[in-house]
Write a protein that holds these residues in place. Structure first.
Motif, PDB file in Angstrom:
ATOM      1  N   ARG A  10       0.838  -1.209   0.000  1.00 42.70           N
ATOM      2  CA  ARG A  10       0.000   0.000   0.000  1.00 42.70           C
ATOM      3  C   ARG A  10       0.869   1.253   0.000  1.00 42.70           C
ATOM      4  O   ARG A  10       0.591   2.222  -0.701  1.00 42.70           O
ATOM      5  CB  ARG A  10      -0.949  -0.018   1.214  1.00 42.70           C
ATOM      6  CG  ARG A  10      -1.803   1.213   1.367  1.00 42.70           C
ATOM      7  CD  ARG A  10      -2.849   1.300   0.240  1.00 42.70           C
ATOM      8  NE  ARG A  10      -3.563   2.546   0.323  1.00 42.70           N
ATOM      9  CZ  ARG A  10      -3.305   3.618  -0.433  1.00 42.70           C
ATOM     10  NH1 ARG A  10      -2.364   3.588  -1.360  1.00 42.70           N
ATOM     11  NH2 ARG A  10      -4.002   4.718  -0.282  1.00 42.70           N
ATOM     12  N   ILE A  11       1.937   1.231   0.785  1.00 40.10           N
ATOM     13  CA  ILE A  11       2.857   2.372   0.836  1.00 40.10           C
ATOM     14  C   ILE A  11       3.582   2.515  -0.500  1.00 40.10           C
ATOM     15  O   ILE A  11       3.697   3.616  -1.045  1.00 40.10           O
ATOM     16  CB  ILE A  11       3.857   2.213   2.005  1.00 40.10           C
ATOM     17  CG1 ILE A  11       3.095   2.258   3.338  1.00 40.10           C
ATOM     18  CG2 ILE A  11       4.932   3.287   1.956  1.00 40.10           C
ATOM     19  CD1 ILE A  11       3.881   1.777   4.523  1.00 40.10           C
ATOM     20  N   ILE A  12       4.044   1.400  -1.035  1.00 35.36           N
ATOM     21  CA  ILE A  12       4.729   1.396  -2.331  1.00 35.36           C
ATOM     22  C   ILE A  12       3.830   2.000  -3.411  1.00 35.36           C
ATOM     23  O   ILE A  12       4.261   2.837  -4.208  1.00 35.36           O
ATOM     24  CB  ILE A  12       5.167  -0.044  -2.698  1.00 35.36           C
ATOM     25  CG1 ILE A  12       6.311  -0.479  -1.777  1.00 35.36           C
ATOM     26  CG2 ILE A  12       5.552  -0.163  -4.166  1.00 35.36           C
ATOM     27  CD1 ILE A  12       6.600  -1.965  -1.787  1.00 35.36           C
ATOM     28  N   GLU A  13       2.572   1.585  -3.399  1.00 37.43           N
ATOM     29  CA  GLU A  13       1.609   2.103  -4.376  1.00 37.43           C
ATOM     30  C   GLU A  13       1.403   3.607  -4.206  1.00 37.43           C
ATOM     31  O   GLU A  13       1.397   4.364  -5.182  1.00 37.43           O
ATOM     32  CB  GLU A  13       0.270   1.377  -4.196  1.00 37.43           C
ATOM     33  CG  GLU A  13      -0.829   1.871  -5.106  1.00 37.43           C
ATOM     34  CD  GLU A  13      -2.176   1.221  -4.779  1.00 37.43           C
ATOM     35  OE1 GLU A  13      -3.201   1.877  -5.012  1.00 37.43           O
ATOM     36  OE2 GLU A  13      -2.193   0.079  -4.281  1.00 37.43           O
ATOM     37  N   GLN A  14       1.253   4.056  -2.978  1.00 39.40           N
ATOM     38  CA  GLN A  14       1.002   5.483  -2.741  1.00 39.40           C
ATOM     39  C   GLN A  14       2.200   6.341  -3.148  1.00 39.40           C
ATOM     40  O   GLN A  14       2.031   7.419  -3.705  1.00 39.40           O
ATOM     41  CB  GLN A  14       0.642   5.747  -1.280  1.00 39.40           C
ATOM     42  CG  GLN A  14       0.375   7.224  -1.025  1.00 39.40           C
ATOM     43  CD  GLN A  14      -0.553   7.474   0.132  1.00 39.40           C
ATOM     44  OE1 GLN A  14      -1.408   6.663   0.444  1.00 39.40           O
ATOM     45  NE2 GLN A  14      -0.373   8.616   0.761  1.00 39.40           N
ATOM     46  N   VAL A  15       3.405   5.848  -2.865  1.00 33.45           N
ATOM     47  CA  VAL A  15       4.606   6.620  -3.201  1.00 33.45           C
ATOM     48  C   VAL A  15       4.904   6.538  -4.703  1.00 33.45           C
ATOM     49  O   VAL A  15       5.490   7.458  -5.271  1.00 33.45           O
ATOM     50  CB  VAL A  15       5.818   6.135  -2.364  1.00 33.45           C
ATOM     51  CG1 VAL A  15       7.088   6.894  -2.733  1.00 33.45           C
ATOM     52  CG2 VAL A  15       5.536   6.293  -0.877  1.00 33.45           C
ATOM     53  N   GLY A  16       4.493   5.440  -5.328  1.00 28.10           N
ATOM     54  CA  GLY A  16       4.746   5.278  -6.756  1.00 28.10           C
ATOM     55  C   GLY A  16       6.162   4.825  -7.050  1.00 28.10           C
ATOM     56  O   GLY A  16       6.809   5.349  -7.956  1.00 28.10           O
ATOM     57  N   ILE A  17       6.628   3.872  -6.271  1.00 28.56           N
ATOM     58  CA  ILE A  17       7.983   3.334  -6.450  1.00 28.56           C
ATOM     59  C   ILE A  17       7.894   1.819  -6.619  1.00 28.56           C
ATOM     60  O   ILE A  17       6.830   1.230  -6.444  1.00 28.56           O
ATOM     61  CB  ILE A  17       8.891   3.681  -5.247  1.00 28.56           C
ATOM     62  CG1 ILE A  17       8.275   3.168  -3.933  1.00 28.56           C
ATOM     63  CG2 ILE A  17       9.170   5.174  -5.195  1.00 28.56           C
ATOM     64  CD1 ILE A  17       9.143   3.346  -2.718  1.00 28.56           C
ATOM     65  N   THR A  18       9.022   1.218  -6.929  1.00 27.45           N
ATOM     66  CA  THR A  18       9.062  -0.241  -7.058  1.00 27.45           C
ATOM     67  C   THR A  18       9.357  -0.871  -5.701  1.00 27.45           C
ATOM     68  O   THR A  18       9.850  -0.202  -4.785  1.00 27.45           O
ATOM     69  CB  THR A  18      10.167  -0.679  -8.048  1.00 27.45           C
ATOM     70  OG1 THR A  18      11.441  -0.329  -7.484  1.00 27.45           O
ATOM     71  CG2 THR A  18       9.970  -0.027  -9.405  1.00 27.45           C
ATOM     72  N   LYS A  19       9.068  -2.163  -5.611  1.00 32.70           N
ATOM     73  CA  LYS A  19       9.391  -2.892  -4.374  1.00 32.70           C
ATOM     74  C   LYS A  19      10.896  -2.880  -4.111  1.00 32.70           C
ATOM     75  O   LYS A  19      11.321  -2.749  -2.958  1.00 32.70           O
ATOM     76  CB  LYS A  19       8.888  -4.336  -4.460  1.00 32.70           C
ATOM     77  CG  LYS A  19       7.405  -4.456  -4.297  1.00 32.70           C
ATOM     78  CD  LYS A  19       6.978  -5.904  -4.259  1.00 32.70           C
ATOM     79  CE  LYS A  19       5.457  -5.971  -4.089  1.00 32.70           C
ATOM     80  NZ  LYS A  19       4.994  -7.340  -3.884  1.00 32.70           N
ATOM     81  N   VAL A  20      11.677  -2.995  -5.164  1.00 31.63           N
ATOM     82  CA  VAL A  20      13.132  -2.980  -5.013  1.00 31.63           C
ATOM     83  C   VAL A  20      13.577  -1.664  -4.374  1.00 31.63           C
ATOM     84  O   VAL A  20      14.398  -1.653  -3.453  1.00 31.63           O
ATOM     85  CB  VAL A  20      13.828  -3.209  -6.381  1.00 31.63           C
ATOM     86  CG1 VAL A  20      15.324  -2.971  -6.281  1.00 31.63           C
ATOM     87  CG2 VAL A  20      13.531  -4.606  -6.897  1.00 31.63           C
ATOM     88  N   THR A  21      13.033  -0.565  -4.867  1.00 29.82           N
ATOM     89  CA  THR A  21      13.383   0.748  -4.301  1.00 29.82           C
ATOM     90  C   THR A  21      12.955   0.834  -2.844  1.00 29.82           C
ATOM     91  O   THR A  21      13.727   1.289  -1.988  1.00 29.82           O
ATOM     92  CB  THR A  21      12.720   1.879  -5.121  1.00 29.82           C
ATOM     93  OG1 THR A  21      13.206   1.803  -6.455  1.00 29.82           O
ATOM     94  CG2 THR A  21      13.032   3.240  -4.539  1.00 29.82           C
ATOM     95  N   PHE A  22      11.743   0.391  -2.560  1.00 34.56           N
ATOM     96  CA  PHE A  22      11.239   0.427  -1.184  1.00 34.56           C
ATOM     97  C   PHE A  22      12.157  -0.360  -0.249  1.00 34.56           C
ATOM     98  O   PHE A  22      12.601   0.149   0.778  1.00 34.56           O
ATOM     99  CB  PHE A  22       9.820  -0.140  -1.134  1.00 34.56           C
ATOM    100  CG  PHE A  22       9.258  -0.223   0.251  1.00 34.56           C
ATOM    101  CD1 PHE A  22       8.647   0.869   0.833  1.00 34.56           C
ATOM    102  CD2 PHE A  22       9.341  -1.394   0.986  1.00 34.56           C
ATOM    103  CE1 PHE A  22       8.132   0.802   2.112  1.00 34.56           C
ATOM    104  CE2 PHE A  22       8.825  -1.482   2.271  1.00 34.56           C
ATOM    105  CZ  PHE A  22       8.217  -0.371   2.832  1.00 34.56           C
ATOM    106  N   TYR A  23      12.448  -1.603  -0.628  1.00 36.32           N
ATOM    107  CA  TYR A  23      13.245  -2.468   0.250  1.00 36.32           C
ATOM    108  C   TYR A  23      14.713  -2.069   0.303  1.00 36.32           C
ATOM    109  O   TYR A  23      15.413  -2.444   1.240  1.00 36.32           O
ATOM    110  CB  TYR A  23      13.059  -3.940  -0.135  1.00 36.32           C
ATOM    111  CG  TYR A  23      11.691  -4.441   0.273  1.00 36.32           C
ATOM    112  CD1 TYR A  23      11.349  -4.544   1.619  1.00 36.32           C
ATOM    113  CD2 TYR A  23      10.725  -4.747  -0.677  1.00 36.32           C
ATOM    114  CE1 TYR A  23      10.089  -4.968   2.013  1.00 36.32           C
ATOM    115  CE2 TYR A  23       9.457  -5.174  -0.298  1.00 36.32           C
ATOM    116  CZ  TYR A  23       9.153  -5.281   1.053  1.00 36.32           C
ATOM    117  OH  TYR A  23       7.903  -5.690   1.445  1.00 36.32           O
ATOM    118  N   ARG A  24      15.169  -1.271  -0.640  1.00 36.72           N
ATOM    119  CA  ARG A  24      16.519  -0.726  -0.564  1.00 36.72           C
ATOM    120  C   ARG A  24      16.587   0.265   0.608  1.00 36.72           C
ATOM    121  O   ARG A  24      17.587   0.348   1.307  1.00 36.72           O
ATOM    122  CB  ARG A  24      16.889  -0.027  -1.875  1.00 36.72           C
ATOM    123  CG  ARG A  24      18.350   0.392  -1.928  1.00 36.72           C
ATOM    124  CD  ARG A  24      18.740   1.038  -3.246  1.00 36.72           C
ATOM    125  NE  ARG A  24      18.211   0.344  -4.400  1.00 36.72           N
ATOM    126  CZ  ARG A  24      17.574   0.943  -5.405  1.00 36.72           C
ATOM    127  NH1 ARG A  24      17.398   2.248  -5.418  1.00 36.72           N
ATOM    128  NH2 ARG A  24      17.128   0.247  -6.434  1.00 36.72           N
TER     129      ARG A  24
END
Length: 196
Positions: free
Chosen positions: A38-52
């Motif tokens: 949900r956070i990834i979707e709201q920010v508009g980033i990829t999972k890879v970017t998020f988990y980095r």
């Protein structure tokens, strides 16, 4: 500008955007109810970017609470009126009252987080405990400045009143929080012979 600085800036901006979305979603919907997706979707980033930026959800929750702690600590210190403990407590009461009346108010982010993370050894609880200790230290300092005989006990009482006001602001009559909290704070620091 050196070219090696651009990625660092961009990464910092992404982290800040993740934390801004996290703040909004965790506070409004609850920590456990808000997925990383949900956070990834709201920010508009990829999972890879998020988990980095945040290798685990626990890392994200800790970072979220650290941001909240820094903001609340800065506000609390800013509310202090040097040499005027009653004025400091009135300013704190007014601030809590104003926050309680703001749209979307759901009480204290730290009380909410503690309710969701019951394990006292969880890193989330460590952040909550550290923040609450700093707040208690501020209240104890205000009580000492007021000349209360046992500033530690008075600080705890002020903290309990603050916690109750935050819960009441969310569950009760938000508009009356400041007007009820200010005299309760005053009663804690009133000299022994003074009428309460």
């Amino acid at each position: 500008m050196r070219t090696d600085e651009a990625p660092k800036r961009s990464r910092t901006g992404t982290r800040e955007r993740i934390l801004a979305a996290t703040n909004e979603l965790f506070y409004a919907q609850g920590i456990r109810a808000t997925s990383a997706d949900r956070i990834i979707e709201q920010v508009g980033i990829t999972k890879v970017t998020f988990y980095r930026h945040f290798p685990s959800k626990s890392d994200l929750v800790v970072a979220y609470l650290e941001v909240q702690a820094a903001r609340e600590q800065a506000w609390l210190i800013g509310a202090r009126v040097s040499g005027e403990p009653r004025a400091s407590l009135r300013a704190i009461a007014e601030g809590i009252g104003a926050a309680s009346c703001s749209p979307g108010f759901r009480g204290c982010a730290f009380i909410n987080a503690a309710a969701e993370f019951s394990d006292p050894d969880d890193p989330v609880r460590a952040v909550v405990a550290g923040h609450r200790q700093r707040m208690l230290d501020e209240f104890t300092s205000i009580a000492a400045e007021a000349g209360v005989d046992d500033a530690v006990v008075a600080g705890r009482r002020l903290m309990i009143l603050r916690d109750g006001a935050m819960v009441n602001g969310y569950l009760g009559e938000a508009a009356s929080v400041a007007s009820a909290l200010a005299p309760a704070f005053d009663a804690v620091i009133a000299p022994a012979g003074e009428s309460r």
